[in-house]
Scaffold this active site. Structure first.
Site, PDB file in Angstrom:
ATOM      1  N   HIS A 138       0.869  -1.182   0.000  1.00  0.00           N
ATOM      2  CA  HIS A 138       0.000   0.000   0.000  1.00  0.00           C
ATOM      3  C   HIS A 138       0.907   1.234   0.000  1.00  0.00           C
ATOM      4  CE1 HIS A 138      -2.719   2.962   1.940  1.00  0.00           C
ATOM      5  NE2 HIS A 138      -3.727   2.181   1.562  1.00  0.00           N
ATOM      6  N   ASP A 215       3.220  -4.451   7.978  1.00  0.00           N
ATOM      7  CA  ASP A 215       2.003  -3.651   7.848  1.00  0.00           C
ATOM      8  C   ASP A 215       0.835  -4.602   8.114  1.00  0.00           C
ATOM      9  OD1 ASP A 215      -0.331  -2.536   6.902  1.00  0.00           O
ATOM     10  OD2 ASP A 215       0.554  -1.704   5.081  1.00  0.00           O
ATOM     11  N   GLN A 218      -4.391  -5.083   7.234  1.00  0.00           N
ATOM     12  CA  GLN A 218      -5.416  -6.028   6.770  1.00  0.00           C
ATOM     13  C   GLN A 218      -5.361  -7.364   7.503  1.00  0.00           C
ATOM     14  OE1 GLN A 218      -7.835  -5.116   4.896  1.00  0.00           O
ATOM     15  NE2 GLN A 218      -7.046  -3.238   3.965  1.00  0.00           N
ATOM     16  N   LYS A 241     -10.316  -0.546  10.963  1.00  0.00           N
ATOM     17  CA  LYS A 241     -10.548  -1.733  10.132  1.00  0.00           C
ATOM     18  C   LYS A 241     -10.890  -2.944  10.990  1.00  0.00           C
ATOM     19  CE  LYS A 241      -7.185  -0.230   6.615  1.00  0.00           C
ATOM     20  NZ  LYS A 241      -8.006   0.277   5.546  1.00  0.00           N
ATOM     21  N   CYS A 379      -4.921   2.617  -3.522  1.00  0.00           N
ATOM     22  CA  CYS A 379      -3.687   3.157  -2.908  1.00  0.00           C
ATOM     23  C   CYS A 379      -2.528   2.175  -3.105  1.00  0.00           C
ATOM     24  CB  CYS A 379      -3.868   3.459  -1.428  1.00  0.00           C
ATOM     25  SG  CYS A 379      -5.189   4.622  -1.111  1.00  0.00           S
TER      26      CYS A 379
HETATM   27  N1  C6P Z   1      -6.313   0.516   3.019  1.00  0.00           N
HETATM   28  C1  C6P Z   1      -8.207   0.196   1.545  1.00  0.00           C
HETATM   29  O1  C6P Z   1      -9.335   0.475   1.118  1.00  0.00           O
HETATM   30  P1  C6P Z   1      -4.872   3.758   7.324  1.00  0.00           P
HETATM   31  O2  C6P Z   1      -5.463   4.602   6.238  1.00  0.00           O
HETATM   32  O3  C6P Z   1      -3.656   4.391   7.946  1.00  0.00           O
HETATM   33  O4  C6P Z   1      -5.853   3.272   8.311  1.00  0.00           O
HETATM   34  O5  C6P Z   1      -4.373   2.405   6.603  1.00  0.00           O
HETATM   35  C2  C6P Z   1      -3.486   2.475   5.516  1.00  0.00           C
HETATM   36  C3  C6P Z   1      -3.261   1.104   4.941  1.00  0.00           C
HETATM   37  C4  C6P Z   1      -2.008   0.531   5.053  1.00  0.00           C
HETATM   38  N2  C6P Z   1      -1.764  -0.706   4.599  1.00  0.00           N
HETATM   39  C5  C6P Z   1      -2.705  -1.452   4.021  1.00  0.00           C
HETATM   40  C6  C6P Z   1      -2.391  -2.845   3.569  1.00  0.00           C
HETATM   41  C7  C6P Z   1      -4.003  -0.931   3.869  1.00  0.00           C
HETATM   42  O6  C6P Z   1      -4.947  -1.681   3.296  1.00  0.00           O
HETATM   43  C8  C6P Z   1      -4.285   0.379   4.324  1.00  0.00           C
HETATM   44  C9  C6P Z   1      -5.631   0.999   4.122  1.00  0.00           C
HETATM   45  C10 C6P Z   1      -7.666   0.968   2.725  1.00  0.00           C
HETATM   46  O7  C6P Z   1      -7.529  -0.703   1.049  1.00  0.00           O
HETATM   47  C11 C6P Z   1      -7.780   2.446   2.503  1.00  0.00           C
HETATM   48  S1  C6P Z   1      -6.716   3.024   1.214  1.00  0.00           S
END
Ligand code: C6P
Length: 422
Positions: A138, A215, A218, A241, A379
């Site tokens: 991401h 990371d 997910q 999430k 993203c």
């Molecule tokens: N992905 C998606 O719709 P934040 O925004 O900081 O809570 O998470 C960022 C992020 C980082 N790593 C991974 C693997 C992610 O999936 C995400 C967030 C969302 O896929 C919003 S772009």
């Protein structure tokens, strides 16, 4: 709009793990969309809905406890501080951190990774060092490293993704050398659903002398996590999430690393003593929590991890697996559909394209049938390039999704195909 009536005790006790019953704990799911359409919420990889205990905890916090933390000595300040500190202990238990000092509250995964890039990376990454990433990251796990690499003259190297959506493990091993100072990898891809073997990867990377950042945006919501068993140095995740409010998340880091790192931001609460031209830092994790934190968010996260732990993360994972298999089977039967990501170990983020329909159009058309999915580059633009697409549609499941949600998606895609005559 209609919402489900809730009775406090029943809800707090919970019905055990039955997705159809669990839905009643998420009042937002009971509403009708676009008039009389049942809501099929399949955008959980973007954010999940909040159960009644989390919603109630926020109300209760503001009704009875609201105050600042770690500052005043009055009753409300003590209640707020106790709840905030208790949430850190709950989060530490939930991810197997061993000690609460290893848990820094942040706004979420993005801030957690940036914290490591600034506070650890600026101190320990030098010119010529390699930061090893993967093609399935991401942007949150790419951009902070690009900024750092540019500043320090370090080099970014990417482990490729194979055609089935799994990581090229042989290429990963070939990429390891004494120059690699950090390996940063997603536990589960938000596009391909691929679950990476992070324990095995972390073992090899640390044996080669690298630090390992995972990371967990997910993975933490969907499977049991034990950061010590995984053997990672840093683990980042987002509360929103996993049933908690937005704007709260955490960074796990091994305590000795946190102690060696410089502060991320300066301000109140992160200091020990301040003079006009000097300062010493508070103990970890407070050194990294400058300013008034998201107290109610942290309280909500504590309740959310209790909620998930009570259901059982192994049961949530099992449910994910079953519903993911069902979704892939049903989607695969649609003519003209292509699903991205067929790795043997995968979770419930399912990206696809339907021939002749742009993902944005598809998501708008299925929305008319009450189905919420995401469309776009997710993203993850470098991964889109690797897949040879500009955008995809994505359905992503969670603990309250049932087969009916998937059937509703399949029906809605059929209607979109009729609309476009494809
Ligand atoms: N992905 C998606 O719709 P934040 O925004 O900081 O809570 O998470 C960022 C992020 C980082 N790593 C991974 C693997 C992610 O999936 C995400 C967030 C969302 O896929 C919003 S772009």
């Amino acid at each position: 709009m209609t919402t489900t009536p809730v009775t406090g005790d029943d809800i707090l006790r919970g019905p055990g793990f039955d997705p159809a019953m669990l839905r009643f704990q998420f009042p937002i799911l009971a509403q009708k969309i676009h008039g009389d359409k049942r809501l099929a919420y399949l955008d959980n990889a973007a954010t999940t809905q909040k159960p009644q205990p989390v919603i109630c905890a926020l109300c209760e916090y503001y009704e009875f406890c609201n105050s600042n933390v770690h500052r005043a000595l009055h009753e409300l300040a003590e209640r707020a501080t106790e709840q905030y500190d208790e949430s850190r202990r709950k989060v530490a238990r939930f991810i197997g951190a061993g000690q609460e000092e290893s848990v820094v509250f942040t706004r979420g995964t993005t801030e957690s990774i940036n914290l490591v890039a600034y506070a650890w990376g600026r101190k320990f990454i030098e010119e010529g060092d390699v930061i090893l990433l993967t093609e399935m990251e991401h942007h949150s796990n790419i951009i902070p490293w690009q900024i750092l690499a540019r500043e320090k003259g370090a080099k970014l190297v990417y482990v490729p993704v194979l055609d089935d959506g799994s990581l090229d493990i042989e290429a990963f091993h070939r990429s390891l050398s004494s120059k690699v100072k950090l390996f940063a990898v997603t536990h589960m891809s938000n596009v391909l659903g691929t679950i990476n073997p992070v324990k095995e990867l972390a073992d090899a990377a640390r044996a080669a002398g690298a630090r390992v950042l995972v990371d967990g945006a997910q993975s933490a919501p969907h499977m049991p996590i034990d950061v010590q068993d995984l053997g990672v140095d840093f683990f980042a995740f987002s509360g929103h999430k996993m049933c908690a409010p937005t704007g709260i998340g955490a960074l796990y880091a091994r305590r000795e690393l946190l102690e060696d790192m410089d502060p991320f931001m300066g301000g109140g609460e992160m200091i020990n003593r301040v003079s006009l031209d000097d300062a010493t830092w508070a103990e970890v994790p407070h050194k990294f929590e400058a300013g008034t934190p998201n107290i109610s968010g942290a309280v909500g996260l504590g309740v959310a991890v209790d909620f998930l732990a009570n259901l059982g993360m192994d049961k949530i994972l099992e449910h994910d697996r079953r519903l993911t298999a069902y979704t892939i089977e049903k989607l695969s039967a649609i003519e003209g559909i292509k699903i991205f990501g067929k790795a043997p170990e995968r979770g419930g983020a399912i990206s696809f394209e339907v021939a002749g329909i742009h993902p944005h159009d598809l998501s708008q058309l299925v929305d008319r049938e009450g189905v919420a999915i995401r469309a776009g580059h997710m993203c993850a633009q470098p991964l889109m390039k690797r897949l040879g697409v500009g955008a995809v549609s994505r359905a992503s499941v969670y603990l309250y999704n049932v087969e009916e949600d998937v059937d509703q998606l399949v029906y809605a895609i059929g209607k979109a195909k009729d609309f476009f005559k494809v």
